[in-house]
Design a protein around this motif. Structure first.
Motif, short mmCIF file in Angstrom:
data_model
loop_
_atom_site.label_atom_id
_atom_site.label_comp_id
_atom_site.label_asym_id
_atom_site.label_seq_id
_atom_site.Cartn_x
_atom_site.Cartn_y
_atom_site.Cartn_z
N ILE B 381 0.83 -1.22 0.00
CA ILE B 381 0.00 0.00 0.00
C ILE B 381 0.85 1.25 0.00
O ILE B 381 0.41 2.32 -0.36
N ASP B 382 2.12 1.14 0.33
CA ASP B 382 2.96 2.34 0.27
C ASP B 382 3.49 2.58 -1.15
O ASP B 382 4.32 3.45 -1.38
N GLY B 383 2.99 1.79 -2.09
CA GLY B 383 3.35 2.05 -3.49
C GLY B 383 4.57 1.28 -3.96
O GLY B 383 4.87 1.26 -5.15
N SER B 384 5.29 0.66 -3.08
CA SER B 384 6.46 -0.08 -3.54
C SER B 384 6.07 -1.50 -3.94
O SER B 384 4.96 -1.96 -3.67
N GLU B 385 7.00 -2.15 -4.58
CA GLU B 385 6.68 -3.47 -5.16
C GLU B 385 7.64 -4.50 -4.62
O GLU B 385 8.85 -4.25 -4.49
N GLN B 386 7.14 -5.65 -4.35
CA GLN B 386 7.98 -6.78 -3.94
C GLN B 386 7.95 -7.80 -5.08
O GLN B 386 6.98 -7.93 -5.80
N ARG B 387 9.02 -8.54 -5.17
CA ARG B 387 9.14 -9.40 -6.35
C ARG B 387 9.73 -10.71 -5.87
O ARG B 387 10.67 -10.72 -5.07
N LEU B 388 9.21 -11.80 -6.35
CA LEU B 388 9.68 -13.12 -5.94
C LEU B 388 9.61 -14.03 -7.16
O LEU B 388 8.59 -14.09 -7.82
N ALA B 389 10.72 -14.66 -7.47
CA ALA B 389 10.72 -15.49 -8.67
C ALA B 389 11.08 -16.92 -8.31
O ALA B 389 11.91 -17.18 -7.43
N ILE B 390 10.48 -17.87 -8.99
CA ILE B 390 10.88 -19.26 -8.84
C ILE B 390 11.10 -19.85 -10.23
O ILE B 390 10.52 -19.38 -11.22
N GLY B 391 11.93 -20.86 -10.30
CA GLY B 391 12.13 -21.56 -11.57
C GLY B 391 11.93 -23.04 -11.35
O GLY B 391 12.09 -23.53 -10.23
N THR B 392 11.57 -23.72 -12.41
CA THR B 392 11.44 -25.17 -12.29
C THR B 392 12.39 -25.83 -13.30
O THR B 392 12.75 -25.24 -14.31
N ALA B 393 12.77 -27.06 -13.00
CA ALA B 393 13.71 -27.76 -13.86
C ALA B 393 13.03 -28.29 -15.10
O ALA B 393 13.66 -28.49 -16.13
#
Lengths: 863, 595
Positions: B381-393
């Protein structure tokens, strides 16, 4: 005393597998104390003659054999025990080669079984498993006591165990094991080169070679003592090597060559037949009895021929020449045969050796005892007829072309090694561009510095070093342009025959030096475009002008002709038409035939490189330098030759005399064979030494040394080629001088040949006042023809052969209908692709449908 | 009635290169004129001599101001100065940016600014063994260098040439980007035509751009802004538009429907996209213009120029349909949830991830693809962004498995004051069809799926830490193995026995007793312990890889497999072949242990 004999040696005649020459192998073997070496190349005996020569030099016995890889994956070493067995081996290889086509050898076990008699077979087993056991059992039933199981250390895991198991398997099958070395190169250092040739063979870089590299280590030649130590656990395998060496008594020297029998005259020996033929021919040539000089010379020659037993050879050449005469194919003997009066009266050459004072000993000498060599030139377009006639007459089993061993030269070596080491292509190209094609030294550091390359780069250094080693390594066998080997017995009993890349041609595995070494007879059936051109000219002359001229009606002293030559107006005349020659002519001002001989002799790479052209040409113009003058006076041709190359003739030049006479002949040969056996460089020092005592000024000596440096390049045209030149030249010049129209038409019809394009020939003819008419649908035949005009010369009508895209068949069809006025429809046969190639940018108009009164585009669309 | 625009970029390759090499930085601003130093700094703190001075106008005398007002009033209305010029401050000043934009050097022209190129530029490509010109800049063209000319000839004609390799891939990428842009913003149907142009189906779309003429003008301007010369033609058929764009007289040509035949009749036959053979044939028959082909009977024409040429002609004239195969832009699958109330707990986030994954799986199933990389984006809500990535084999659509992978990393999310929107995007997908469930029907045991395990371990320890070994074709043991991705199944292992454990560095042995040149050792000491050898095999001779470095040219290692009295097996080697000193110093090392 050691008993071990190395029986598995692969030379570099297993192309791009082995890395050492037979010479290197035998030299190494002699040093290490080997008594004998068994040479086994893959499906080939190509290297055996070289090895046999090496045997003579080193005293290490050569055991001839071959390795055959069967189509079921089995590999066998086959050794003939005696001469019949050798014949069976060559027949077997011939069979495999015929099946596989050029370069291959496809054989099955059943073929080996069929030809096994007298051959010793060594199986090269894989792992000690059931497959090997089955193969050993088959070997035992087929070869019996002549079958062996090869044991060789691979220097890979479980080596000892594998050999133990194999020996046990062999024992169960009742087969003796035999120790082998599996030699690929003569010294450990050659491993690098072997990896490189493998990379070249696999067309990849050394880095990506991977397991395609030879994986078994220790492939260099090892001393017999070392081998006995390694095989200490298998004493019988060591003994077996000696047993095989004792059993295989066959020596290449036993191959006795037999001349094919010519059935010329029934009931006469070859010598008798030759004498009789010569007599009748001489009588025909000189209707009022041959002069005494000729009779003496003929008698002398016949005596020598009789002593040496060369009569069948002369008969063979005579019958080939007679056949070509019968077919109306122009031919002309050349080579040293022209020195023979017998050849002259038989019509093999048209040079009169008495008139030109030529030495018969140069051709055949009792001292040299080597087969005579008669080369015969034929019209190049009809040579194939003669070749096929030879095959048909003597049989495909009795006649084949000799091979030419194509070897890496400096340029190719740099290019290929650079590729194998992964150097970029532009770099290898630049490196190859630096080096002279015949250079023995390869690319040196100095040349690399010119390119601004960093010699500290190790890949570059490796590439240069390895390419130097690769120079002279054979790459493949190709066919000789025309050297035929004819035999009385089956040829494939003597040597394997393989099909050539060309249809209906077959080639033996040995090249002309090998043939010489074994004293086989060879007839060179060569093609010469100029002869075809001359034949056309003769026909045209007869057709258009009613003049009947033959090769014999030659004049070589027409002042008009020499005036023309001196103006360098020699476009299209064989031998003196190149730009270099044309630029020399006005300076040399030849006025006699020998002047031309000198001219042709010195304007060549060798003398030019040796810096000898200008001294000689200066001398020709009356320079004062006595040394050079002495060399150019007298028999000018001879001396020009001596001046440019000391000691080339067997009679010896003024300094060449210091070189032993026999050696001089070898030198002449090494020069003439023109290839990379290093034969010339070993004479180099001797020549320079021989020159030192000669009272020559240092400047001149330097010049001579430079001339020597050009030796390898130099194929000096002495007498052997003189008559060739004489005939062609005089005839052509005569023609060019007196019948420029005929000359032009004949040259155009003989295209492609020579230095100049049709456009230039047409322009030259125009300059001589000959009218050249454009191609015309109705008037043109396939060939260029002559049409009447009001001018001094006949007009040349360009033929349909000048039209690009028009095949011969179409032309033939059209000329068959010649005379009938064609409609545009005939062009259908040519289709839309028949497109006119203007023979010159000038007036011969493109396609000439103008006689039909139609626009050419209109016609093209309608057709 | 269809309307097709053809865009032609005649200098695409050259201009792309020029654009890549254009000066990045703005040109330096012209130096300001040096102001004279004021002799009396006390009068005003601002330097005189030009520019704006605070209070300059209203500092003037009252009378002078009145005189000015009078003068101004005397002027006709339209010539009267503005209030601002008269010094009234009640009026707003000019827009602050308008002025600034005018005075600061405009950055825009830099893009298309013609840079003076001193050296003619040509691009070369290899055709077989020949190096020929692929494209030339106008300067080179003016010097007589034309595409198709051999490079050696060009060098001979113009010695000072800038020669670069052509990059058809790069040109194609520009064209593809342009096509995608066209599909997104201009017309639904667009496709590249040839290597240097575009077809845009304007049927029913032209009015959106204010008519065909305005669209064409905008298109040309658009291209010019990016530094590309453009030519546009609009006609009723793709063939005619293509021909006119390339061979027409003007940069913009618009042909009314039905006028194609007349418009293209003056163009050369090459405009019809004929094969080189057909063009040569046309030249030979004297067909210089398309008009020459029109009256000809079809049969002979087809026979001379080929049937394909006739079809091209018909297509250009609208007798045969020539559909444009449109480019369809591929969208990244995205699922999104806006939350009623900001969330912050791990459980809530996990719940939303599960919902998002369910949406995403439906999306992917419809496309027949499986996830390789997923990116989770969380808007706080403060306008910032969080990012989380996963990969699969391996490509997968197993939502539970993916949720597990997110679960492993959920601790890395910093929810802050709360998260209001969550999105999930599949940034990399692979084709994945329906998978048969083994074992259900046939009764076979299902193969355990290693892939999920691999993903989970990789989630904990990082992908770089997971690998499997693959053979390399090298005899040197250290180089015979390389790492490959964990799920690869490498083949080509050599048949020879190799130790189970290879020491990363061979360890030197002392006290080795062995016979030269090729016997295995009798005893050796390793790590302070003496081993008496009871059996041995060898040597296995391994030569150095001479092409790699100088030290390996002659180097030899003789490997032995030995067993000590305790039954342990070792892999030892000796440097050197025991005969030649240049191959090694005969020191012994232990390189591996057998199981």
């Amino acid at each position: 005393m050691t008993t071990y004999v190395e029986l598995q040696v692969t030379s570099h005649f297993s192309f791009l597998r082995g890395a050492s020459s037979p010479d290197e192998l035998f030299a190494a073997a002699a040093l290490q104390g080997h008594a004998a070496l068994g040479i086994v190349d893959r499906g080939s005996v190509a290297g055996l003659v070289r090895a046999w020569e090496a045997q003579k030099a080193t005293g290490v016995r050569m055991i001839a054999g071959a390795r055959v890889d069967l189509d079921d994956g089995r590999a066998l070493l086959l050794y003939p025990t005696d001469k019949p067995a050798w014949s069976r081996l060559t027949r077997l290889l011939t069979l495999g080669k015929a099946r596989a086509g050029k370069g291959g050898c496809t054989l099955g076990w059943s073929d080996v079984v069929a030809w096994q008699e007298g051959l010793v077979a060594i199986l090269l087993p894989g792992e000690a498993d059931a497959v090997t056991a089955a193969q050993l059992a088959e070997l035992s039933t087929t070869f019996g006591m002549r079958g062996y199981c090869g044991l060789a250390f691979r220097r890979r895991p479980d080596d000892a165990l594998r050999l133990h198991d194999l020996a046990a398997l062999a024992g169960e099958a009742g087969i003796r094991a035999v120790a082998l070395g599996d030699i690929l190169y003569h010294a450990p250092e050659a491993r690098l080169l072997q990896d490189v040739v493998t990379a070249i063979r696999e067309k990849c870089t050394v880095d990506t070679l991977g397991y395609r590299r030879e994986r078994h280590a220790d492939r260099h030649l090892k001393s017999p003592a070392e081998m006995e130590r390694r095989f200490a656990a298998f004493p019988d395998a060591i003994a077996a090597t000696a047993a095989i060496a004792r059993a295989c008594t066959f020596d290449l020297g036993e191959l006795s060559y037999q001349y094919p029998h010519e059935r010329v005259v029934e009931g006469l020996t070859a010598q008798g037949a030759l004498e009789q033929l010569t007599e009748t021919a001489a009588a025909r040539m000189f209707p009022d009895g041959p002069p005494q000089a000729y009779l003496d010379q003929i008698a002398h020659e016949l005596k020598l021929i009789g002593e040496l037993g060369y009569a069948p050879y002369f008969l063979t050449v005579n019958s080939i020449v007679a056949e070509s005469r019968r077919r109306g194919i122009l031919c002309q003997g050349r080579g040293s045969a022209a020195n023979s009066c017998v050849c002259f009266v038989l019509g093999i050459t048209s040079i009169d050796p008495i008139k030109h004072e030529l030495l018969f000993e140069r051709f055949v000498s009792g001292e040299r005892r080597e087969p005579p060599d008669i080369d015969v030139d034929f019209e190049h377009e009809r040579r194939e007829e003669i070749i096929q006639w030879i095959y048909d007459t003597y049989g495909r089993n009795h006649a084949a072309l000799t091979a030419v061993v194509t070897r890496y030269r400096a340029r190719g070596a740099v290019r290929e090694v650079g590729k194998a080491l992964g150097l970029p292509e532009d770099l290898t190209k630049a490196l190859a561009g630096l080096v002279w094609g015949w250079s023995q030294e390869g690319v040196g550091e100095k040349q690399v510095a010119q390119l601004n390359l960093n010699m500290n780069d190790r890949r570059l250094r490796l590439a240069l070093e390895l390419s130097r080693q690769l120079i002279g390594v054979p790459r493949h066998l190709s066919q000789h342009p025309g050297g035929f080997v004819l035999t009385h017995d089956r040829l494939d009993d003597l040597v394997p025959i393989e099909p050539a890349a060309m249809v209906d041609r077959q080639v033996i595995e040995w090249d002309k030096d090998d043939i010489d070494a074994l004293k086989f007879m060879k007839v060179d059936v060569l093609g010469l475009g100029m002869l075809g051109c001359m034949n056309r000219a003769f026909n045209l002359l007869e057709e258009a002008k009613g003049l009947r001229v033959g090769m014999a009606d030659l004049q070589d002293d027409d002042p008009d002709v020499y005036a023309m030559i001196q103006k360098a107006d020699t476009l299209g005349t064989f031998q003196i038409e190149s730009r270099a020659q044309m630029s020399m002519l006005p300076r040399m001002k030849p006025a006699r035939f020998y002047d031309l001989v000198i001219e042709v002799a010195i304007v060549r790479p060798g003398p030019i490189q040796g810096d000898m052209v200008h001294p000689i040409s200066a001398a020709a113009r009356g320079a004062r330098n006595p040394t050079i003058r002495a060399r150019t006076e007298g028999r000018a041709g001879e001396d020009a030759r001596r001046a440019a190359v000391p000691g080339t003739g067997d009679e010896g030049g003024d300094r060449g005399r210091r070189v032993h006479r026999g050696e001089a002949d070898q030198l002449r040969r090494a020069m003439a064979t023109f290839k990379f056996t290093g034969g010339v460089s070993q004479f180099y020092d001797k020549l320079v030494e021989g020159m030192v005592p000669a009272r020559l000024s240092p400047r001149l000596r330097r010049a001579d040394v430079q001339a020597d440096r050009g030796l390898r390049l130099l194929r000096f045209p002495g007498e052997p080629r003189r008559q060739l030149r004489q005939d062609r030249l005089c005839q052509l010049l005569d023609e060019a001088c007196h019948h420029p129209d005929v000359f032009c038409a004949a040259l155009l019809n003989a295209q492609p040949m020579g230095f100049y394009a049709p456009a230039q020939i047409v322009r030259d003819a125009r300059e001589h006042g000959v009218e050249v008419r454009p191609v015309c649908v109705n008037a043109s035949r396939w060939d260029c023809t002559l049409e009447p005009t009001r001018g001094r010369w006949l007009a040349v009508r360009l033929g349909l052969r000048q039209v690009r895209g028009l095949a011969n068949a179409h032309g033939e069809r059209s000329s068959r209908r010649a005379g009938s006025r064609r409609s545009i429809r005939w062009r259908k046969c040519g289709g839309a692709r028949a497109y006119p190639a203007p023979p010159s940018s000038g007036s011969p108009r493109p396609m000439s449908f103008h006689t039909l009164g139609e626009d050419r585009r209109q016609g093209a669309v309608e057709a | 009635m269809p309307r097709v625009a053809s865009l032609y970029l005649p200098q695409l390759a050259i201009e792309r290169l020029r654009r890549l090499e254009r000066p990045r930085a703005l040109p330096d601003a012209p130096a300001l004129p040096l102001l004279p130093i004021d002799d009396d700094p006390g009068a005003c703190s601002v330097p005189r001599g030009g520019g704006w001075r605070p209070g300059a106008r209203w500092a003037q005398a009252e009378s002078a101001r009145a005189a000015i007002a009078e003068e101004a009033a005397a002027l006709p209305l339209h010539q009267q100065p503005t209030m601002r010029e008269l010094g009234r401050r009640s009026e707003a000043a000019e827009h602050p940016f308008k002025r600034a934009a005018a005075t600061v050097a405009a950055p825009q022209p830099v893009l298309a600014a013609p840079v003076a190129h001193a050296v003619p530029l040509i691009l070369v490509e290899a055709i077989g063994q020949r190096q020929v010109i692929a494209a030339t800049c106008p300067a080179a063209l003016a010097l007589g260098l034309v595409p198709g000319m051999a490079i050696t000839q060009a060098r001979a004609l113009v010695p000072d040439l800038d020669i670069r390799p052509a990059d058809p891939g790069g040109d194609g990428a520009v064209l593809d980007g342009l096509t995608l842009h066209a599909v997104r913003y201009w017309t639904p149907t667009a496709a590249p035509s040839g290597a240097d142009g575009l077809w845009l189906d304007l049927t029913g779309a032209a009015h959106l751009h204010g008519g065909e003429a305005r669209f064409c003008a905008r298109l040309v301007r658009f291209c010019r802004r990016f530094g590309y010369t453009a030519r546009v033609a609009v006609a009723g058929t793709p063939g005619a538009a293509h021909a006119l764009a390339r061979y027409g007289r003007d940069a913009v040509t618009i042909v009314p429907t039905g006028g194609e035949a007349q418009a293209i009749s003056a163009l050369p036959p090459a405009a019809l996209r004929l094969t080189p053979d057909a063009i040569t044939a046309a030249q030979r028959f004297g067909f210089d213009r398309i008009a020459d082909l029109l009256p000809l009977p079809r049969g002979p024409l087809a026979r001379r120029l080929g049937l394909a040429s006739v079809t091209r002609l018909d297509a250009a004239l609208g007798r045969v349909a020539e559909p444009i195969v449109p480019v369809v832009p591929e969208e990244t699958p995205v699922a999104k949830r806006r939350l009623l109330e900001p969330i912050g707990t791990a459980e809530a986030i996990e719940q939303v991830i599960a919902d998002l994954l369910a949406d995403m799986m439906l999306l992917l199933q419809a496309r027949g693809r499986g996830v390789r990389t997923l990116v989770l984006l969380l808007d706080r809500i403060d306008g910032s962004e969080q990012r989380l990535a996963i990969g699969t084999a391996r490509a997968t659509r197993d939502a539970a498995h993916l949720a597990r992978l997110f679960h492993l990393r959920i601790a890395r999310i910093d929810p802050g004051d709360g998260i209001e929107t969550m999105r999930i995007a599949a940034t990399r997908t692979d084709p994945l069809g329906a998978t048969a469930v083994a074992g259900d029907l046939t009764g076979e045991a299902a193969v355990p799926a290693v892939a999920t395990l691999v993903d989970q371990i990789a989630g904990r320890v990082g992908e770089a830490a997971l690998f499997t070994a693959a053979p390399v074709e090298s005899d040197v043991p250290e180089r015979a193995v390389r790492r490959t991705p964990p799920l690869a199944a490498p083949t080509g292992w050599p048949a020879w026995r190799r130790p189970v454990r290879l020491l990363s560095r061979p360890e030197p042995l002392i006290g080795v007793l062995a016979l030269l040149p090729d016997a295995p050792p009798r005893r050796f000491t390793w790590r302070g312990q003496v081993h008496a050898v009871v059996a041995g095999d060898g040597p296995e001779r391994i030569h150095g890889e001479w092409w790699r470095r100088d030290g390996e040219v002659w180097a030899v290692r003789d490997y032995f497999r030995v067993e000590d009295e305790a039954g342990a097996r070792f892999w030892l080697f000796r440097r050197g072949d025991g005969v030649d000193a240049t191959t090694g110093d005969l020191s012994w090392y232990l390189h591996g242990l057998f199981g």
